[in-house]
Design a protein around this motif. Structure first.
Motif, PDB file in Angstrom:
ATOM      1  N   MET A   1       1.056  -1.438  -0.530  1.00 25.27           N
ATOM      2  CA  MET A   1      -0.390   0.116   0.090  1.00 25.27           C
ATOM      3  C   MET A   1       0.818   1.316   0.212  1.00 25.27           C
ATOM      4  O   MET A   1       1.836   1.223   0.083  1.00 25.27           O
ATOM      5  N   SER A   2       0.754   1.753  -1.060  1.00 25.54           N
ATOM      6  CA  SER A   2       1.165   3.401  -1.390  1.00 25.54           C
ATOM      7  C   SER A   2       1.410   4.032   0.281  1.00 25.54           C
ATOM      8  O   SER A   2       0.296   4.259   0.787  1.00 25.54           O
ATOM      9  N   ASP A   3       1.901   5.232   0.856  1.00 27.55           N
ATOM     10  CA  ASP A   3       1.980   6.901   1.775  1.00 27.55           C
ATOM     11  C   ASP A   3       0.589   6.758   1.068  1.00 27.55           C
ATOM     12  O   ASP A   3       0.171   7.621   2.323  1.00 27.55           O
ATOM     13  N   GLN A   4       0.466   7.790  -0.144  1.00 29.95           N
ATOM     14  CA  GLN A   4      -0.732   8.177  -0.449  1.00 29.95           C
ATOM     15  C   GLN A   4      -2.188   7.253  -0.037  1.00 29.95           C
ATOM     16  O   GLN A   4      -2.901   8.021   0.909  1.00 29.95           O
ATOM     17  N   ASP A   5      -2.149   6.523  -0.339  1.00 26.77           N
ATOM     18  CA  ASP A   5      -3.506   5.452   0.436  1.00 26.77           C
ATOM     19  C   ASP A   5      -3.417   5.939   1.454  1.00 26.77           C
ATOM     20  O   ASP A   5      -4.551   5.671   2.364  1.00 26.77           O
ATOM     21  N   GLN A   6      -2.459   4.790   2.165  1.00 24.86           N
ATOM     22  CA  GLN A   6      -2.466   5.362   3.632  1.00 24.86           C
ATOM     23  C   GLN A   6      -2.654   6.709   4.222  1.00 24.86           C
ATOM     24  O   GLN A   6      -3.713   6.344   5.340  1.00 24.86           O
ATOM     25  N   THR A   7      -2.195   7.807   3.516  1.00 31.96           N
ATOM     26  CA  THR A   7      -2.881   9.016   4.438  1.00 31.96           C
ATOM     27  C   THR A   7      -4.053   9.553   4.155  1.00 31.96           C
ATOM     28  O   THR A   7      -4.911   9.735   4.773  1.00 31.96           O
ATOM     29  N   GLU A   8      -4.828   8.811   2.476  1.00 34.10           N
ATOM     30  CA  GLU A   8      -6.173   8.968   2.772  1.00 34.10           C
ATOM     31  C   GLU A   8      -6.761   8.046   3.516  1.00 34.10           C
ATOM     32  O   GLU A   8      -7.384   8.427   3.902  1.00 34.10           O
ATOM     33  N   ILE A   9      -6.712   6.636   3.983  1.00 31.15           N
ATOM     34  CA  ILE A   9      -6.851   6.081   4.466  1.00 31.15           C
ATOM     35  C   ILE A   9      -7.256   6.891   6.428  1.00 31.15           C
ATOM     36  O   ILE A   9      -8.077   7.041   7.170  1.00 31.15           O
ATOM     37  N   ARG A  10      -6.059   7.350   6.741  1.00 31.27           N
ATOM     38  CA  ARG A  10      -5.893   7.628   8.139  1.00 31.27           C
ATOM     39  C   ARG A  10      -7.457   8.592   7.904  1.00 31.27           C
ATOM     40  O   ARG A  10      -7.537   9.365   9.025  1.00 31.27           O
ATOM     41  N   LEU A  11      -6.858  10.326   6.570  1.00 31.72           N
ATOM     42  CA  LEU A  11      -7.548  11.291   6.940  1.00 31.72           C
ATOM     43  C   LEU A  11      -9.511  10.577   7.030  1.00 31.72           C
ATOM     44  O   LEU A  11     -10.254  10.714   7.891  1.00 31.72           O
ATOM     45  N   GLU A  12     -10.033   9.330   6.625  1.00 33.31           N
ATOM     46  CA  GLU A  12     -11.585   9.163   6.283  1.00 33.31           C
ATOM     47  C   GLU A  12     -11.565   8.318   7.346  1.00 33.31           C
ATOM     48  O   GLU A  12     -12.177   8.948   8.245  1.00 33.31           O
ATOM     49  N   PHE A  13     -10.862   7.580   8.505  1.00 34.14           N
ATOM     50  CA  PHE A  13     -10.357   7.068   9.427  1.00 34.14           C
ATOM     51  C   PHE A  13     -10.740   8.777  11.005  1.00 34.14           C
ATOM     52  O   PHE A  13     -11.578   8.068  11.550  1.00 34.14           O
ATOM     53  N   ALA A  14     -10.372   9.542  10.353  1.00 33.19           N
ATOM     54  CA  ALA A  14      -9.957  10.939  11.519  1.00 33.19           C
ATOM     55  C   ALA A  14     -11.734  11.203  11.840  1.00 33.19           C
ATOM     56  O   ALA A  14     -11.873  11.999  12.153  1.00 33.19           O
ATOM     57  N   LYS A  15     -11.520  11.650  10.297  1.00 37.95           N
ATOM     58  CA  LYS A  15     -13.394  11.986   9.703  1.00 37.95           C
ATOM     59  C   LYS A  15     -14.089  11.220  10.292  1.00 37.95           C
ATOM     60  O   LYS A  15     -15.133  11.378  10.764  1.00 37.95           O
ATOM     61  N   LEU A  16     -14.503   9.286  10.317  1.00 39.23           N
ATOM     62  CA  LEU A  16     -15.198   8.731  10.701  1.00 39.23           C
ATOM     63  C   LEU A  16     -15.149   9.088  12.691  1.00 39.23           C
ATOM     64  O   LEU A  16     -16.135   9.175  13.066  1.00 39.23           O
ATOM     65  N   LYS A  17     -13.935   9.126  12.968  1.00 39.40           N
ATOM     66  CA  LYS A  17     -13.909   9.299  14.412  1.00 39.40           C
ATOM     67  C   LYS A  17     -14.704  10.120  14.820  1.00 39.40           C
ATOM     68  O   LYS A  17     -15.182  10.258  15.975  1.00 39.40           O
ATOM     69  N   GLN A  18     -14.676  11.606  13.982  1.00 39.46           N
ATOM     70  CA  GLN A  18     -15.280  12.700  14.992  1.00 39.46           C
ATOM     71  C   GLN A  18     -16.612  12.501  14.721  1.00 39.46           C
ATOM     72  O   GLN A  18     -17.666  12.586  15.664  1.00 39.46           O
TER      73      GLN A  18
ATOM     74  N   LYS B   1      -6.605  -2.806   7.166  1.00 39.99           N
ATOM     75  CA  LYS B   1      -6.282  -2.355   6.052  1.00 39.99           C
ATOM     76  C   LYS B   1      -4.816  -1.091   6.642  1.00 39.99           C
ATOM     77  O   LYS B   1      -4.103  -1.258   6.032  1.00 39.99           O
ATOM     78  N   ILE B   2      -5.054  -0.551   7.799  1.00 35.78           N
ATOM     79  CA  ILE B   2      -3.963   0.042   8.065  1.00 35.78           C
ATOM     80  C   ILE B   2      -2.683  -0.733   8.816  1.00 35.78           C
ATOM     81  O   ILE B   2      -1.776  -0.713   8.669  1.00 35.78           O
ATOM     82  N   ILE B   3      -3.454  -1.698   9.563  1.00 32.44           N
ATOM     83  CA  ILE B   3      -2.265  -2.305  10.110  1.00 32.44           C
ATOM     84  C   ILE B   3      -2.802  -3.548   9.839  1.00 32.44           C
ATOM     85  O   ILE B   3      -3.508  -3.999   9.363  1.00 32.44           O
TER      86      ILE B   3
END
Length: 67
Positions: free
Chosen positions: A1-18, A60-62
């Protein structure tokens, strides 16, 4: 998984957490004001769906490491 994919997943995760936190606060406020129980139940279902989506993104991240 590319760094960009991980960044996008982390951003979506942060939004969902909020969103999950916002739903929790809304549910508590609705319960405190004596709102319709059916409406509260629907909000809880949406909150659970968000939590499930967060878990899927976290998986997906871990990576799955077998020790």
């Amino acid at each position: 998984m590319s760094d960009q994919d991980q960044t996008e997943i982390r951003l979506e995760f942060a939004k969902l957490k909020q969103d999950h936190t916002d739903f929790d606060a809304a549910i508590n406020a609705m319960a405190a004001t004596g709102c319709d129980p059916l409406q509260i139940q629907r909000m809880k279902k949406k909150k659970l769906a968000i939590k499930d989506r967060m878990q899927a993104l976290e998986d997906k991240i871990i990576p799955d490491i077998i020790a």
